[in-house]
Design a protein around this motif. Structure first.
Motif, mmCIF file in Angstrom:
data_model
loop_
_atom_site.group_PDB
_atom_site.id
_atom_site.type_symbol
_atom_site.label_atom_id
_atom_site.label_comp_id
_atom_site.label_asym_id
_atom_site.label_seq_id
_atom_site.Cartn_x
_atom_site.Cartn_y
_atom_site.Cartn_z
ATOM 1 N N GLU A 143 35.321 29.691 41.690
ATOM 2 C CA GLU A 143 36.501 29.293 41.502
ATOM 3 C C GLU A 143 37.544 30.108 42.325
ATOM 4 O O GLU A 143 38.286 29.421 43.180
ATOM 5 C CB GLU A 143 37.122 29.461 39.970
ATOM 6 N N THR A 144 37.446 31.464 42.484
ATOM 7 C CA THR A 144 38.113 32.113 43.253
ATOM 8 C C THR A 144 37.611 32.567 44.479
ATOM 9 O O THR A 144 38.420 33.100 45.307
ATOM 10 C CB THR A 144 38.412 33.629 42.418
ATOM 11 N N SER A 145 36.142 32.573 44.732
ATOM 12 C CA SER A 145 35.891 32.897 46.024
ATOM 13 C C SER A 145 34.696 32.339 46.533
ATOM 14 O O SER A 145 33.865 32.016 45.545
ATOM 15 C CB SER A 145 35.535 34.415 45.794
ATOM 16 N N VAL A 176 35.725 22.467 52.093
ATOM 17 C CA VAL A 176 37.038 22.345 52.151
ATOM 18 C C VAL A 176 37.262 24.227 52.050
ATOM 19 O O VAL A 176 36.616 24.583 51.595
ATOM 20 C CB VAL A 176 37.677 21.622 51.012
ATOM 21 N N VAL A 177 38.841 24.397 52.256
ATOM 22 C CA VAL A 177 38.766 25.813 51.826
ATOM 23 C C VAL A 177 39.038 25.850 50.458
ATOM 24 O O VAL A 177 39.337 25.264 49.856
ATOM 25 C CB VAL A 177 40.457 26.053 52.738
ATOM 26 N N VAL A 178 38.799 27.148 50.321
ATOM 27 C CA VAL A 178 38.584 27.835 48.942
ATOM 28 C C VAL A 178 39.845 27.300 47.818
ATOM 29 O O VAL A 178 39.470 26.583 46.688
ATOM 30 C CB VAL A 178 38.121 29.082 48.652
ATOM 31 N N GLY A 179 40.933 27.494 48.519
ATOM 32 C CA GLY A 179 42.394 27.137 47.605
ATOM 33 C C GLY A 179 42.033 25.605 47.130
ATOM 34 O O GLY A 179 42.447 25.207 46.191
ATOM 35 N N THR A 180 41.818 24.881 47.981
ATOM 36 C CA THR A 180 41.925 23.422 47.749
ATOM 37 C C THR A 180 40.897 23.209 46.839
ATOM 38 O O THR A 180 41.009 22.123 45.868
ATOM 39 C CB THR A 180 41.781 22.834 49.103
ATOM 40 N N ALA A 181 39.902 23.607 47.216
ATOM 41 C CA ALA A 181 38.717 23.211 46.294
ATOM 42 C C ALA A 181 38.870 23.571 44.904
ATOM 43 O O ALA A 181 38.713 22.822 44.041
ATOM 44 C CB ALA A 181 37.288 23.993 46.687
ATOM 45 N N ALA A 182 39.276 24.709 44.788
ATOM 46 C CA ALA A 182 39.838 25.140 43.294
ATOM 47 C C ALA A 182 40.762 24.201 42.776
ATOM 48 O O ALA A 182 40.641 23.821 41.525
ATOM 49 C CB ALA A 182 40.248 26.668 43.192
#
Ligand SMILES: Nc1nc2c(ncn2[C@@H]2O[C@H](COP(=O)(O)OP(=O)(O)OP(=O)(O)O)[C@@H](O)[C@H]2O)c(=O)[nH]1
Ligand SMILES: [Mg+2]
Length: 454
Positions: free
Chosen positions: A219-221, A384-390
Motif C-alpha cells: 500500500e505504502t511503498s 503505475v506510480v505507487v500513489g495512484t495504485a494505492a
C-alpha cells in the motif's frame, strides 16, 4: 479548496545554487505582474502575444541596483500547463534573488502558491486527469530509471487512455439501455441480451487489465525486500552490517546471536531496496523455545522476500549447507553467497558469490548482483506510480464487482433497470480514478504531496 481566480507564484527550480533559476506564475493577473517587473531589451513593454512566446529582457527588483538579465516565457491563454495564462521568468539561479523576485511579484498582485497548486489548476482545467497529476508527482520523486519510465508512461496517458475508453463504452451501453426504457412498450430491444453480456464481459476484462497494471507490492511503498537467510553463524549479520554501512547488527562467534529481524534501507546508485537480516534457521526440533520463535520470524521474513540472499558458511561441510530450506516463496529470486572465504574451507558452491567480511573480497560483486536483481524485480512490479495504485485499487475492485453483478442479473433475466444501476456504480467508481468524480479532501490529499512550484 484554493481559489482559482487569483494569480499564484512560486520558485519552480530546486533549492541550492544553480546557473538558472525559474519563477513560475499562473492566473489572470500574470500580464499585470510581468509588466511591473520586466522590460524587453529595447526597454519596450512585454509583447501582447496570442501564442506561446519567449523574449529576452531584464527585471528590476526592489532593493537591487542593477537590472538582471532574464528570459520571459509566456503562455497567454488556455494552451499552457495550468490551462490559464502562465509566465516563467528564467534568470540567475541565486536563491536570494529569486526570493526578491517572488516578493516583488506578490506586491503587484500575485500570491504564493500552495504545494501542487499549478498541477491542481491543470487538473481542474481538464488538462490532465488525476492519474496524470499523480504521474507528475511520480516523475518528480522517481528513485530509479524504471520508476521514471513508469511515471512518464502514466503521464502520457498509459492509464488515462484505457480508463477513458472503458468509461466511454460503459456510458454508451448505459445510453442504449436507458433508450430501451423510454420505448419499453414497443417491445423492440435496443440491445440484445447477448450484446449486453458481451459488452459487460469486455468491460470486465478491461477492469481486470487495469487491476493488473495497478497491482503493486504494498500500500505504502513499492520497495523491494532483500532478505538475508541462512544457518546460525553463517555470517549474515556481518554481511548486513557491511552492505548497510552504518548498521550495527550484533555479530558474535556464538550461533543464534540474531533473534529478531533487522531492516536497513539500501541505495545502490538510485536503485533502492530494503535489506533484512534474519535469525539463523535452526533445523533441529526446537518446539516452544525462543529459537522456535526466531525461526518462525525468519521463515515469515523469507516468505515476504522479493530477493533472498542465501548465506552459506564456506567453512561448513557441504552437507551442512542446504540452500533450499530457507522458506518457500515461488516468486523469489535467489543470490547465493559463500561467506568467510578468507578462512581455510571445503568445496565451492557453483554460481555462488565468494565473500569475506575480513578482506572485503566479493562485496562489490555482491552489491552489483543485488542492484541488478532489484532492478529486474522492480520491472515486474506495478505499472503505475505507487500513489495512484494505492488510491485506485478499491475503486477498481468496486467497479469489477458491479460489472460482475450486472452480468449475473443479465444471466438471470433480472431486469435491465438493475443492470443499468450496476453500470452507474461502476462508472462512478471509474470516475473516481480519473477524477471525473472527486471530493475536495481527495484533491487535498493528492496535491498536498507535491512540492511548491509544481
Ligand atoms: N573470518 C571471517 N569471519 C567471519 C566472516 N563473516 C562473519 N564472520 C564471523 O562469523 C561469526 C558469526 O557471524 P555473524 O555475522 O554473527 O553470523 P550470523 O549468521 O548473523 O549468526 P546468527 O545471527 O547467530 O545466525 C562471527 O564471529 C563473525 O566475526 C568472514 O567473512 N570472515
Ligand atoms: Mg546474526
Amino acid at each position: 479548496m484554493h481559489p482559482l481566480d487569483d494569480t499564484i507564484v512560486a520558485i519552480a527550480s530546486p533549492p541550492g545554487g544553480a546557473a538558472r533559476g525559474i519563477v513560475r506564475m499562473s492566473g489572470p493577473q500574470v500580464r499585470t505582474c510581468i509588466e511591473a517587473v520586466f522590460r524587453m531589451e529595447d526597454n519596450a513593454e512585454p509583447p501582447h502575444c496570442t501564442t506561446p512566446t519567449v523574449v529576452a529582457g531584464s527585471i528590476r527588483l526592489d532593493g537591487i541596483a542593477s537590472e538582471l538579465p532574464c528570459d520571459l516565457y509566456l503562455w497567454p491563454n488556455r494552451k499552457s500547463y495550468t490551462g490559464g495564462p502562465v509566465a516563467e521568468i528564467h534568470t540567475l539561479g541565486s536563491r536570494p534573488l529569486l526570493e526578491a523576485l517572488l516578493r516583488t511579484l506578490c506586491t503587484v498582485g500575485a500570491r504564493l502558491a500552495e504545494p501542487g497548486e499549478f498541477t491542481l489548476r491543470a487538473f481542474l482545467a481538464g488538462k490532465v486527469d488525476l492519474t496524470q497529476a499523480e504521474a507528475v508527482l511520480g516523475v518528480i520523486n522517481a528513485a530509479d530509471p524504471h520508476q521514471l519510465d513508469v511515471a512518464l508512461a502514466q503521464l502520457a496517458g498509459g492509464l488515462a487512455r484505457p480508463l477513458h475508453e472503458l468509461r466511454e463504452s460503459l456510458i454508451s451501453l448505459l445510453a442504449h439501455l436507458e433508450a430501451g426504457f423510454d420505448f419499453a412498450e414497443e417491445d423492440l430491444p435496443f440491445i440484445t441480451t447477448e450484446q449486453l453480456d458481451e459488452q459487460l464481459a469486455d468491460a470486465e476484462r478491461a477492469v481486470a487489465k487495469l487491476v493488473e497494471q495497478t497491482a503493486s507490492r504494498s500500500e505504502t511503498s513499492a520497495e523491494i525486500r532483500v532478505v538475508i537467510v541462512g544457518l546460525p553463524n553463517a555470517g549474515k549479520s556481518s554481511l548486513f552490517n557491511t552492505l548497510a554501512r552504518d548498521a550495527d547488527a550484533l555479530v558474535s562467534e556464538h550461533p543464534g546471536t540474531t533473534r529478531d529481524y533487522l531492516t536497513a534501507e539500501l541505495d545502490f546508485d538510485g536503485v533502492k531496496c530494503q535489506l533484512v537480516d534474519t535469525a539463523g534457521m535452526v533445523t533441529k526440533n526446537t518446539s516452544g523455545s525462543i529459537e522456535e520463535a526466531a525461526r518462525a520470524a525468519s521463515v515469515q521474513q523469507s516468505r515476504l522476500a522479493d530477493v533472498q540472499i542465501v548465506c552459506l558458511d564456506s567453512t561448513d561441510s557441504p552437507g551442512d549447507r542446504p540452500a533450499d530450506q530457507f522458506g518457500v516463496n515461488g516468486g523469489v529470486v535467489r543470490i547465493v553467497v559463500l561467506t568467510k572465504i578468507d578462512l581455510p574451507n571445503g568445496c565451492d558452491v557453483p554460481g555462488a558469490i565468494l565473500t569475506s567480511g575480513v578482506t572485503g573480497e566479493g562485496l562489490d560483486e555482491l552489491r552489483g548482483a543485488i542492484r541488478r536483481t532489484v532492478l529486474a524485480t522492480v520491472k515486474s512490479g506495478a505499472e503505475v506510480v505507487v500513489g495512484t495504485a494505492a488510491r485506485c485499487r478499491e475503486s477498481l475492485r468496486m467497479a469489477d464487482a458491479s460489472l460482475n453483478r450486472a452480468r449475473q442479473i443479465v444471466a438471470s433475466d433480472g431486469g435491465e433497470e438493475l443492470v443499468a444501476a450496476e453500470i452507474r456504480v461502476a462508472l462512478d467508481e471509474l470516475g473516481k480514478v480519473v477524477g471525473a468524480v472527486y471530493t475536495d479532501d481527495v484533491l487535498d490529499r493528492i496535491f498536498s504531496r507535491f512540492c511548491i512550484g509544481k
